[in-house]
Scaffold this motif. Sequence first.
Motif, PDB file in Angstrom:
ATOM      1  N   ASP A   1      -7.064  -4.495  -7.679  1.00  0.00           N
ATOM      2  CA  ASP A   1      -6.751  -3.256  -6.981  1.00  0.00           C
ATOM      3  C   ASP A   1      -7.380  -3.273  -5.594  1.00  0.00           C
ATOM      4  O   ASP A   1      -8.553  -3.571  -5.442  1.00  0.00           O
TER       5      ASP A   1
ATOM      6  N   SER B   1      -6.623   7.807   2.786  1.00  0.00           N
ATOM      7  CA  SER B   1      -6.739   7.142   1.485  1.00  0.00           C
ATOM      8  C   SER B   1      -5.401   6.521   1.097  1.00  0.00           C
ATOM      9  O   SER B   1      -4.343   6.987   1.511  1.00  0.00           O
ATOM     10  N   HIS B   2      -5.468   5.469   0.295  1.00  0.00           N
ATOM     11  CA  HIS B   2      -4.241   4.786  -0.104  1.00  0.00           C
ATOM     12  C   HIS B   2      -4.433   4.038  -1.410  1.00  0.00           C
ATOM     13  O   HIS B   2      -5.556   3.699  -1.800  1.00  0.00           O
ATOM     14  N   SER B   3      -3.317   3.797  -2.103  1.00  0.00           N
ATOM     15  CA  SER B   3      -3.307   2.884  -3.230  1.00  0.00           C
ATOM     16  C   SER B   3      -2.968   1.503  -2.685  1.00  0.00           C
ATOM     17  O   SER B   3      -2.577   1.363  -1.522  1.00  0.00           O
TER      18      SER B   3
ATOM     19  N   SER C   1      -7.027  -0.495  -3.429  1.00  0.00           N
ATOM     20  CA  SER C   1      -6.953   0.862  -2.915  1.00  0.00           C
ATOM     21  C   SER C   1      -8.205   1.147  -2.099  1.00  0.00           C
ATOM     22  O   SER C   1      -9.199   0.443  -2.206  1.00  0.00           O
TER      23      SER C   1
ATOM     24  N   GLN D   1       1.381   7.937  -2.443  1.00  0.00           N
ATOM     25  CA  GLN D   1       0.202   7.274  -3.015  1.00  0.00           C
ATOM     26  C   GLN D   1       0.081   7.565  -4.503  1.00  0.00           C
ATOM     27  O   GLN D   1      -0.271   6.679  -5.295  1.00  0.00           O
ATOM     28  N   TYR D   2       0.386   8.804  -4.894  1.00  0.00           N
ATOM     29  CA  TYR D   2       0.268   9.202  -6.296  1.00  0.00           C
ATOM     30  C   TYR D   2       1.302   8.485  -7.165  1.00  0.00           C
ATOM     31  O   TYR D   2       0.982   7.994  -8.254  1.00  0.00           O
TER      32      TYR D   2
ATOM     33  N   ASP E   1       0.999   4.172  -7.611  1.00  0.00           N
ATOM     34  CA  ASP E   1      -0.403   3.900  -7.942  1.00  0.00           C
ATOM     35  C   ASP E   1      -0.631   2.411  -8.191  1.00  0.00           C
ATOM     36  O   ASP E   1       0.292   1.601  -8.113  1.00  0.00           O
ATOM     37  N   GLY E   2      -1.879   2.055  -8.496  1.00  0.00           N
ATOM     38  CA  GLY E   2      -2.231   0.651  -8.654  1.00  0.00           C
ATOM     39  C   GLY E   2      -1.446  -0.068  -9.728  1.00  0.00           C
ATOM     40  O   GLY E   2      -1.017  -1.216  -9.553  1.00  0.00           O
TER      41      GLY E   2
ATOM     42  N   GLN F   1       0.839  -1.201   0.000  1.00  0.00           N
ATOM     43  CA  GLN F   1       0.000   0.000   0.000  1.00  0.00           C
ATOM     44  C   GLN F   1       0.871   1.248   0.000  1.00  0.00           C
ATOM     45  O   GLN F   1       1.974   1.267   0.551  1.00  0.00           O
TER      46      GLN F   1
END
Length: 268
Positions: free
Chosen positions: A250, A260-262, A252, A133-134, A137-138, A123
Amino acid sequence: MKILRQSGSRKYIILFIMLCSFLILWPNHSKSIAASTLQKVYDNASLLTDEERQDLEKMCDTYGDSNNTDIIIITEDSIGNQTTKLYLEKFYDQNIKKASAYDGNCALLLITMDESNRGFQIQGYGDNPNSTQYYLDGERIDHIISKVKPLLSNGKYYDAMKQYINMVDDYVGMKYQHIYNQLWFQLLVSLGIGTIAVSIMIFNSGGKVTVNSGTYLDQNHSKILDQRDDYIRTTITRTEKPKNNDNGGDSSGTSPGGSSHSGGGSSF
């Protein structure tokens, strides 16, 4: 005398605008704010030797500090009935969120050895547009999973963890390679803002324009002579529904604490 004073004031205004622009852009060029004091490797499943654990701890500290990101590794024999996703979310809320030296920016890897729930989860956290996080990403997490999974399946836990750290460093480090974080670009933008300010002052120093589009228009005799509205075509596009990937899809979302998180994970 009054004209000279106005000219001198304009020069000071221009210098002030350029200085402010440079100071606003300058902080983005700095990588590290403060070194993290958090523990980075929690080998609760005893998958590592002491030497391997110390080596990974050092790597997490070094790469994490250079990218303003806490890089964390956790191994567990069992996490009970909860999912790997929920386990990491709770871990972040309880151990990272308030203690982070990097505004909550964090990359987490969990490896669980429970025979009934054997797998791993990755994560990325961070609340701003330039966050971990950006950049984690996934899609990039899926790429990390594809490299880490074969190593875990073959029992090469130390190598898998090193691979994870190196790839996090590669991806999160991209934010410092962007053109707007380069010093020469920041100086160029500052110069451009100053030039625009000077141009505006020069433009406003002239006489006021009093002629517009209606000045010579005869409202009583001017009118639209013709009008057309022709139909050309209708275009329909179709997008194929994404298929589930082999890495568990995914994962996320948002932690119980509202972060929030990926994310992504897989069994092995």
